[in-house]
Design an enzyme around this catalytic site. Structure first.
Site, PDB file in Angstrom:
ATOM      1  N   LYS A  36      -5.293  -1.631   3.597  1.00 47.54           N
ATOM      2  CA  LYS A  36      -6.471  -1.005   2.983  1.00 47.54           C
ATOM      3  C   LYS A  36      -6.747  -1.646   1.617  1.00 47.54           C
ATOM      4  CE  LYS A  36      -3.464   2.670   1.221  1.00 47.54           C
ATOM      5  NZ  LYS A  36      -2.943   4.017   1.510  1.00 47.54           N
ATOM      6  N   TYR A 255     -11.910  -7.125 -31.786  1.00 49.58           N
ATOM      7  CA  TYR A 255     -12.716  -5.922 -32.048  1.00 49.58           C
ATOM      8  C   TYR A 255     -11.921  -4.871 -32.799  1.00 49.58           C
ATOM      9  CZ  TYR A 255     -16.319  -7.558 -28.811  1.00 49.58           C
ATOM     10  OH  TYR A 255     -17.309  -8.265 -28.190  1.00 49.58           O
TER      11      TYR A 255
HETATM   12  C1  LIG Z   1      -1.553   3.800   1.698  1.00 51.03           C
HETATM   13  C2  LIG Z   1      -0.732   4.473   2.746  1.00 51.03           C
HETATM   14  C3  LIG Z   1       0.516   3.959   3.128  1.00 51.03           C
HETATM   15  C4  LIG Z   1       1.193   2.807   2.417  1.00 51.03           C
HETATM   16  O1  LIG Z   1       1.760   3.288   1.228  1.00 51.03           O
HETATM   17  P1  LIG Z   1       2.707   2.370   0.319  1.00 51.03           P
HETATM   18  O2  LIG Z   1       3.294   3.298  -0.680  1.00 51.03           O
HETATM   19  O3  LIG Z   1       1.825   1.344  -0.301  1.00 51.03           O
HETATM   20  O4  LIG Z   1       3.718   1.764   1.236  1.00 51.03           O
HETATM   21  C5  LIG Z   1       1.164   4.568   4.171  1.00 51.03           C
HETATM   22  N1  LIG Z   1       0.638   5.648   4.796  1.00 51.03           N
HETATM   23  C6  LIG Z   1      -0.548   6.175   4.439  1.00 51.03           C
HETATM   24  C7  LIG Z   1      -1.072   7.365   5.147  1.00 51.03           C
HETATM   25  C8  LIG Z   1      -1.266   5.612   3.408  1.00 51.03           C
HETATM   26  O5  LIG Z   1      -2.447   6.144   3.048  1.00 51.03           O
END
Ligand SMILES: *Cc1c(COP(=O)(O)O)cnc(C)c1O
Length: 359
Positions: A36, A255
């Site tokens: 994702k 700044y």
């Molecule tokens: C994002 C996500 C993961 C992965 O999590 P990490 O901590 O990056 O390994 C696994 N399961 C679900 C449901 C997620 O949303």
């Protein structure tokens, strides 16, 4: 003169190494590779193509992300980790071999209103204590039965849950969640509860499917440098010096004149700023790596550049590479310094940052 501005360098060798390590840690589990948010800022097209043959399924948070994988030629199953957001999307989900989580009554009902061209694989999400998504423990049997009775739903229903404190090794909450999960599932289907923290720290929670995200990219879910777990950072964030300037003791930089030098020194101006996703409130003293040593960020980070204290004796010149994080400078350390999560730092990078695929 030749200056390369903010660039992420992505190593497929490191990526494949990390998946190997993950499989060694959980040898009996199948892998849902979580890609994702543009593969956590690493470039989803490149990452998914590089690892498709090593994993069993991909996990994403949005339908658009799933369809982007299909456009990229990915044929392995893809799981929508938060389920679908509209019944209008169910036909496209079905024909694209996308699997979905069901976590609420609305999704359950929506699945009954459609007549799909083929069955879709569904995973029932159970709230075991995170209290974000999932059906309550006492609703599991009812949801399961309704899914079983639904002609749109594949007969093999999976079960998922999510830990809220898997990175806290002293907490017994993970075992409480795991026990609730297994009691609710009653061996009725394949199970998945472990993301990165569960994979690294809770062997007994690996179950049928693991869901690695951040550790695939060689970053820890906590602030311990990932080398400790045998992982290699996939991303190196670099930029270059666009100016090296003599600076007088007592003079401010940037700044608000926020930093005043207590000695004569040289200031390096680096072509990266919050317009690239490098946080504006990165504190003074945050290290960057240049020509084999660490120097400190001084003054405020601007949109397109920031300043570092190179020291009076420095030989650094315009065009020299500056590493913001990577193998030489653990992201976890920068996260700690900034008070942000490693997860945030890598997903905050903006499209202006160039991408270079190495090795
Ligand atoms: C994002 C996500 C993961 C992965 O999590 P990490 O901590 O990056 O390994 C696994 N399961 C679900 C449901 C997620 O949303």
């Amino acid at each position: 003169m030749d200056v390369t501005p903010a660039t992420v360098k992505i190593s497929s060798v490191a990526l494949k190494h990390n998946i190997q390590i993950i499989k060694e840690k959980a040898p009996n589990s199948k892998v849902i590779a979580v890609v994702k948010a543009n593969a956590y800022g690493h470039g989803v097209e490149f990452v998914s193509s590089a690892i498709e043959h090593l994993v069993d399924c991909f996990g994403v948070a949005r339908l658009a992300e799933a369809l982007r994988l299909r456009s990229n030629g990915i044929t392995k199953p893809i799981l929508l980790l938060e389920g679908f957001f509209s019944e209008k999307n169910l036909p496209i989900i079905a024909v694209n071999n996308i699997q979905t989580i069901i976590h609420n009554q609305e999704q359950l009902e929506a699945l009954k209103t459609v007549n799909l061209p083929n069955k879709i694989k569904v995973w029932l999400k159970i709230d075991t204590g995170m209290h974000r998504l999932g059906v309550d423990l006492d609703q599991v049997d009812d949801f399961y039965q309704q899914l079983k009775d639904n002609p749109n739903v594949d007969d093999e229903i999976g079960f998922v849950s999510h830990f809220s404190r898997a990175d806290e090794l002293e907490s017994d909450y993970t075992h409480i969640q795991l026990n609730r999960f297994l009691s609710a599932v009653k061996n009725r289907g394949e199970c998945s509860i472990s993301a990165s923290g569960g994979i690294l720290f809770w062997k007994e929670a690996h179950l049928d499917w693991i869901r690695p995200g951040i550790i695939m990219y060689g970053v820890s879910p906590n602030n311990v440098p990932s080398k400790e777990y045998g992982l290699i950072p996939v991303m190196t964030l670099t930029s270059s010096l666009i100016a090296v300037r003599h600076h007088k003791k007592g003079e401010p930089v940037g700044y608000g004149g926020a930093w005043i030098s207590d000695k004569d020194t040289k200031i390096g101006v680096v072509a990266i700023g919050y317009g690239d996703g490098y946080p504006r409130d990165m504190p003074e003293g945050t290290p960057v790596y240049i020509n084999g040593r660490r120097v400190s960020v001084v003054g405020r980070v601007s949109m397109d550049m920031m300043t570092v204290d190179l020291g009076l004796a420095s030989q650094d010149k315009v065009g020299d590479e500056v590493i913001l994080w990577g193998k030489e400078l653990p992201l976890e350390e920068i996260a700690q310094k900034s008070g942000l999560l490693s997860y945030e730092l890598i997903t905050k990078l903006t499209p202006r940052v160039l991408t270079e695929y190495i090795d």
